[in-house]
Write a protein that holds these residues in place. Structure first.
Motif, PDB file in Angstrom:
ATOM      1  N   VAL A 118       0.930  -1.316  -0.295  1.00  0.00           N
ATOM      2  CA  VAL A 118      -0.190   0.208  -0.184  1.00  0.00           C
ATOM      3  C   VAL A 118       0.918   1.168   0.715  1.00  0.00           C
ATOM      4  CG1 VAL A 118      -1.710   1.351   0.832  1.00  0.00           C
ATOM      5  CG2 VAL A 118      -2.162  -1.019   1.344  1.00  0.00           C
ATOM      6  N   ILE A 119       0.750   2.679  -0.607  1.00  0.00           N
ATOM      7  CA  ILE A 119       1.351   3.697  -1.375  1.00  0.00           C
ATOM      8  C   ILE A 119       0.175   4.724  -0.370  1.00  0.00           C
ATOM      9  CG2 ILE A 119       2.015   5.352  -2.553  1.00  0.00           C
ATOM     10  CD1 ILE A 119       2.613   3.107  -4.571  1.00  0.00           C
ATOM     11  N   TRP A 120       0.973   4.908   0.911  1.00  0.00           N
ATOM     12  CA  TRP A 120       0.236   5.845   1.101  1.00  0.00           C
ATOM     13  C   TRP A 120       0.318   6.984   0.932  1.00  0.00           C
ATOM     14  CZ3 TRP A 120      -3.969   4.335   5.092  1.00  0.00           C
ATOM     15  CH2 TRP A 120      -3.732   3.309   4.965  1.00  0.00           C
ATOM     16  N   SER A 121      -1.048   7.534   0.797  1.00  0.00           N
ATOM     17  CA  SER A 121      -0.588  10.200   0.381  1.00  0.00           C
ATOM     18  C   SER A 121       0.645  10.301   0.780  1.00  0.00           C
ATOM     19  CB  SER A 121      -2.075   9.904  -0.234  1.00  0.00           C
ATOM     20  OG  SER A 121      -1.684  11.568  -0.476  1.00  0.00           O
ATOM     21  N   PRO A 122       1.361  11.443   0.814  1.00  0.00           N
ATOM     22  CA  PRO A 122       2.322  11.588   1.475  1.00  0.00           C
ATOM     23  C   PRO A 122       2.226  13.456   1.642  1.00  0.00           C
ATOM     24  CG  PRO A 122       3.442  12.068  -0.575  1.00  0.00           C
ATOM     25  CD  PRO A 122       2.300  10.772  -0.572  1.00  0.00           C
ATOM     26  N   ASN A 314       8.327  19.720  -6.128  1.00  0.00           N
ATOM     27  CA  ASN A 314       8.161  21.238  -6.013  1.00  0.00           C
ATOM     28  C   ASN A 314       6.926  20.705  -4.624  1.00  0.00           C
ATOM     29  OD1 ASN A 314       9.286  22.764  -8.186  1.00  0.00           O
ATOM     30  ND2 ASN A 314       7.921  21.845  -9.806  1.00  0.00           N
ATOM     31  N   TRP A 315       6.884  18.784  -4.912  1.00  0.00           N
ATOM     32  CA  TRP A 315       5.921  19.629  -3.473  1.00  0.00           C
ATOM     33  C   TRP A 315       6.532  18.960  -2.366  1.00  0.00           C
ATOM     34  CZ3 TRP A 315       4.767  18.647  -8.647  1.00  0.00           C
ATOM     35  CH2 TRP A 315       3.529  20.121  -8.987  1.00  0.00           C
ATOM     36  N   TRP A 316       7.629  18.631  -2.176  1.00  0.00           N
ATOM     37  CA  TRP A 316       8.503  18.216  -1.269  1.00  0.00           C
ATOM     38  C   TRP A 316       7.638  18.571   0.180  1.00  0.00           C
ATOM     39  CZ3 TRP A 316      12.131  14.304  -1.242  1.00  0.00           C
ATOM     40  CH2 TRP A 316      13.523  14.501  -0.114  1.00  0.00           C
ATOM     41  N   SER A 317       7.652  19.838   0.447  1.00  0.00           N
ATOM     42  CA  SER A 317       7.708  20.763   1.920  1.00  0.00           C
ATOM     43  C   SER A 317       6.386  20.977   1.926  1.00  0.00           C
ATOM     44  CB  SER A 317       8.092  22.140   1.705  1.00  0.00           C
ATOM     45  OG  SER A 317       7.731  23.024   1.016  1.00  0.00           O
ATOM     46  N   HIS A 318       5.422  20.486   1.345  1.00  0.00           N
ATOM     47  CA  HIS A 318       4.319  19.712   1.656  1.00  0.00           C
ATOM     48  C   HIS A 318       3.661  18.730   2.435  1.00  0.00           C
ATOM     49  CE1 HIS A 318       3.427  23.546  -0.322  1.00  0.00           C
ATOM     50  NE2 HIS A 318       4.150  23.763  -1.332  1.00  0.00           N
ATOM     51  N   ASP A 319       4.845  17.992   2.320  1.00  0.00           N
ATOM     52  CA  ASP A 319       4.522  16.242   2.319  1.00  0.00           C
ATOM     53  C   ASP A 319       5.068  16.482   3.922  1.00  0.00           C
ATOM     54  OD1 ASP A 319       5.811  13.466   2.868  1.00  0.00           O
ATOM     55  OD2 ASP A 319       4.370  13.525   1.374  1.00  0.00           O
ATOM     56  N   PRO A 320       4.221  15.554   4.913  1.00  0.00           N
ATOM     57  CA  PRO A 320       4.687  15.914   6.699  1.00  0.00           C
ATOM     58  C   PRO A 320       6.268  14.750   6.655  1.00  0.00           C
ATOM     59  CG  PRO A 320       2.635  14.957   6.203  1.00  0.00           C
ATOM     60  CD  PRO A 320       3.249  15.944   5.113  1.00  0.00           C
ATOM     61  N   HIS A 321       5.665  13.563   6.177  1.00  0.00           N
ATOM     62  CA  HIS A 321       6.633  12.622   5.778  1.00  0.00           C
ATOM     63  C   HIS A 321       8.197  13.193   5.219  1.00  0.00           C
ATOM     64  CE1 HIS A 321       8.678   9.280   5.657  1.00  0.00           C
ATOM     65  NE2 HIS A 321       9.169   8.947   4.855  1.00  0.00           N
ATOM     66  N   LEU A 322       8.261  14.373   4.150  1.00  0.00           N
ATOM     67  CA  LEU A 322       9.279  14.232   3.368  1.00  0.00           C
ATOM     68  C   LEU A 322      10.079  15.005   4.031  1.00  0.00           C
ATOM     69  CD1 LEU A 322       8.328  13.250  -0.497  1.00  0.00           C
ATOM     70  CD2 LEU A 322       9.417  12.297   1.368  1.00  0.00           C
ATOM     71  N   SER A 323       9.731  16.596   4.402  1.00  0.00           N
ATOM     72  CA  SER A 323       9.582  17.754   4.889  1.00  0.00           C
ATOM     73  C   SER A 323      11.020  17.363   6.352  1.00  0.00           C
ATOM     74  CB  SER A 323       8.829  18.197   5.263  1.00  0.00           C
ATOM     75  OG  SER A 323       7.803  17.993   6.204  1.00  0.00           O
TER      76      SER A 323
END
Length: 757
Positions: A118-122, A314-323
């Motif tokens: 399962v891929i969870w939406s980031p 471009n959406w790296w900082s908007h992802d709570p896991h990636l940020s």
């Protein structure tokens, strides 16, 4: 352990015992997609190590099995009667429902065989949405289980974004080759080790001589210089091996370097790409790509993979896991993408055009030369042709059509924002209008089609509408460019002298009507007011493109006007219509919400934002009186404030702010204008009666129809109620009133009041 009797592929004597083998878990099966043509060829499956493939006539096709209908195939036909009637592929992909059989032992089955990764939406906005991806997307009908590594038979049990970029498990290269061959082997533009080039009618390969060649069941004919591939009775390609191209064999190394730069966040970035970019820009066959990415990722095109990562960042900082983690180096990814794209152009495939188009969507991308190269490569691949009747997989036909129209839009909008000639002409464009079938992902290619949520399906449908509407709008914009901005048209207007404005208005009226009709027929899901809170919406770039098209049309009219040579009433009508559109465009920008600003914006958007300020500067520079010029100066100041505040959520708007400042610096050289009292224009901006010809003479014949242009429908008496500083607010009765009217009623805090000097 549960065991079952396996059916024998061939009849056996009654005295020969039937072997009993242990039942394999369902998850470990690797299916093969089989086209009707493959079923006609005996022994072809064996070449891939496939066993127990029943002849076509002994089993119904997938469609007939679903309908529970008799599958009738006429002698020599590739399709059954029903599939031919419905104009669909006659495939043999799905397994029949398992029958109950006696077993020697009964044991509890391992439930883990039913588990999926399962891929969870980031994204916070889509945290409740999941995308299921099988470890191996079923694509091979039957494979000897001894050829499948044990690791591949076990399901992954962790969220994909917590895994390395790709599972670090040993792979059987023969299995990977089988998957690659069966997914892409029948394609024309995505073969693993070959690339194709279109053969034109005037090339050395004359169609008559080509027709004398001997073609095999794959419609191929081997020559000394390459392999001919006929896709129908009229179009032929020549295929060359990739190994003869420069830099061949370096893809694995570059993919490893790309993995190193993004690891272990590659899958999370791919998830972001397909959630945010792909719905409104569907130039990739999603589930075919995911299958390659999961099973043989080293064979994915490096520039395509890098381009997907670059956009998703471009959406790296908007992802709570990636940020929480350091952001990968975009510059290094960009360098690899540019280098590998140049190498891929030597052996062009559909993935080459896909990669180039994605790289041109970068906020800082502005490459006219790359656009022209992609157009040439697209013509080499035959993207300018209608592939509806080609002997290629059905999904590739839809993919080619989507890529073709994306290339068309890239060429046309690049032509507008750069002010240079287009490279695609209607006389040589045979691609038919896009339909829902061309955009919708096939259920047969999507193993999780039935598990997608209603929210996911609705978002995908909205993106598909957005893509189709953008294509339609681009066609109207291309007509504007062809009508008013070609060298022939420019010379015609120059030769007309004082009559140039009237000629322009005559040609503008039908285009303006098309624009109004286009907007009136917009589906509800892609209208600006259809926004779900905290859910990204890319509809902004579509409506911005609409304003850019209208501004491009009115800009040409304003450029043709002259206070000395133009009729006073004609001057007034044209400038009023232009002011109406400028205000509507500015109010549209003012009402953009965070859901719009943080979404995906199509590549010309930063220039389209700039065109609004450029148009305002043009109207200020050509204003006949000081009061009108001051009005535009104030509106441009408000517009700059809106852009600067909005750029906190959309960084690419910094460019529009910079260009607006450049225009304002040019306007400092503008000579002082006379006041209204010194001109022949009254306080409402309407020419004084003394300088207007009698209205009756204007309304005679076609002349009045030309002047009206249906560009301003407000009656003259309503115009006289305005003041000098707000004379051009609320004139419009055009479709875009929703922006200007609500803009005054519900002004967002992003824009200061008009009184700000």
């Amino acid at each position: 352990m549960a065991v079952a009797i396996q059916p024998s592929p061939m009849p056996r004597p009654s005295d020969v015992p039937v072997p009993i083998a242990a039942a394999r878990p369902q998850q470990a099966k690797v299916q093969r997609r089989i086209s009707g043509k493959e079923n006609l060829l005996g022994g072809k499956a064996a070449s891939f190590g496939i066993t127990s493939v029943r002849p076509r006539r002994e089993r119904p096709c997938d469609a007939c099995r679903r309908r529970k209908s008799r599958c009738v195939i006429h002698e020599g036909a590739l399709l059954c009667v029903l599939c031919e009637f419905h104009k669909q592929d006659c495939t043999f992909v799905q397994d029949p429902q398992p029958r109950k059989r006696k077993v020697v032992e009964v044991e509890k089955k391992d439930d883990s065989s039913k588990k999926r990764c399962v891929i969870w939406s980031p994204l916070v906005q889509q945290k409740n949405s999941v995308m299921h991806v099988d470890v191996i997307n079923a694509s091979i009908r039957s494979v000897d289980p001894t050829t499948i590594p044990q690791q591949l038979q076990k399901p992954l049990q962790k969220p994909l974004h917590k895994l390395p970029t790709r599972p670090s498990i040993p792979r059987d290269q023969r299995l990977i080759a089988q998957i690659e061959s069966n997914v892409l082997g029948e394609t024309l533009g995505l073969q693993r080790s070959k690339h194709s080039r279109y053969i034109g009618l005037t090339s050395p390969f004359d169609p008559v001589l080509v027709g004398l060649s001997q073609f095999d069941s794959r419609h191929e004919s081997n020559l000394d210089v390459g392999t001919l591939r006929r896709v129908n009775d009229h179009e032929t390609f020549i295929m060359y091996p990739d190994e003869n191209a420069q830099d061949y064999g370096t893809d694995v190394e570059f993919n490893a370097e790309i993995d190193r730069l993004v690891s272990p966040h590659g899958p999370a970035l791919i998830d972001i790409y397909f959630r945010i970019v792909h719905p409104s820009f569907p130039i990739i066959q999603k589930h075919v790509f995911l299958e390659r990415y999961r099973t043989s990722g080293q064979n994915v095109s490096p520039p395509l993979l890098a381009g997907m990562y670059i956009l998703a960042l471009n959406w790296w900082s908007h992802d709570p896991h990636l940020s929480k983690h350091p952001r990968p180096d975009v510059n290094q990814l960009d360098a690899i993408a540019s280098r590998t794209l140049a190498a891929a152009m030597q052996r062009p495939k559909l993935s080459t055009v896909q990669a180039g188009l994605l790289l041109l969507q970068r906020p800082d991308a502005d490459s006219w030369s790359l656009t022209t190269q992609l157009v040439a490569i697209g013509q080499e691949l035959g993207l300018h042709l209608d592939s509806a009747s080609w002997s290629i997989p059905l999904w590739e036909r839809g993919l080619r059509k989507r890529i073709a129209w994306a290339l068309y839009m890239q060429d046309k909008w690049s032509s507008l924002i750069h002010g240079r000639p287009s490279h695609i002409f209607s006389a040589n464009w045979a691609v038919t209008h896009i339909t829902d079938e061309d955009i919708t992902e096939e259920a047969s290619l999507n193993p999780n089609f039935g598990t997608e949520s209603e929210e996911e399906r609705a978002e995908n449908e909205k993106g598909q509408m957005l893509f189709a509407q953008m294509i339609s709008l681009t066609g109207i914009m291309a007509e504007v460019m062809d009508t008013f901005y070609t060298q022939v048209a420019i010379q015609q207007f120059a030769n007309a002298g004082k009559n140039s404005t009237r000629i322009i208005l005559e040609r503008a009226k039908p285009v303006q009507i098309k624009l109004k009709d286009w907007f009136a027929k917009l589906p509800a899901p892609v209208r600006m007011d259809n926004v779900t809170p905290k859910q990204l919406s890319s509809t902004g770039f579509l409506h911005l493109a609409y304003f850019a098209t209208e501004i491009t049309l009115h800009r040409r009219i304003i450029q043709s006007l002259s206070a000395e040579s133009s009729d006073a009433y004609l001057l007034y009508i044209c400038r009023s219509a232009a002011k109406t559109r400028l205000i509507s465009a500015m109010d549209f920008v003012n009402r953009l919400r965070p859901e719009h600003l943080q979404a995906f914006w199509y590549f010309p958007s930063k220039i389209n934002f700039t065109l609004i300020s450029t148009f305002g500067g043009l109207l200020q520079a050509t204003a006949p009186a000081r009061e009108e010029a001051d009005f535009y100066r104030m509106r441009l100041r408000e517009y700059r404030w809106t852009l600067s505040v909005s750029s906190e959520r959309a960084e690419f708007l910094d460019y529009a702010v910079q260009m607006l400042d450049t225009s304002r610096s040019m306007l400092k050289n503008l000579a002082d204008k006379p006041s209204l009292a010194q001109t022949q224009v009254n306080s409402a901006g309407v020419p004084n009666p003394a300088v207007i010809r009698p209205l009756q003479s204007i309304q005679q014949g076609r002349e009045q129809e030309t002047i009206d242009l249906e560009m301003t429908e407000a009656p003259l008496q309503s115009l006289t109620r305005t003041t000098s500083t707000s004379a051009f607010s609320g004139f419009s009765t055009e479709p875009m009133d929703q922006y200007s009217e609500s803009g005054h009623r519900d002004r967002t805090p992003n824009t200061p009041p008009s009184s700000v000097g």
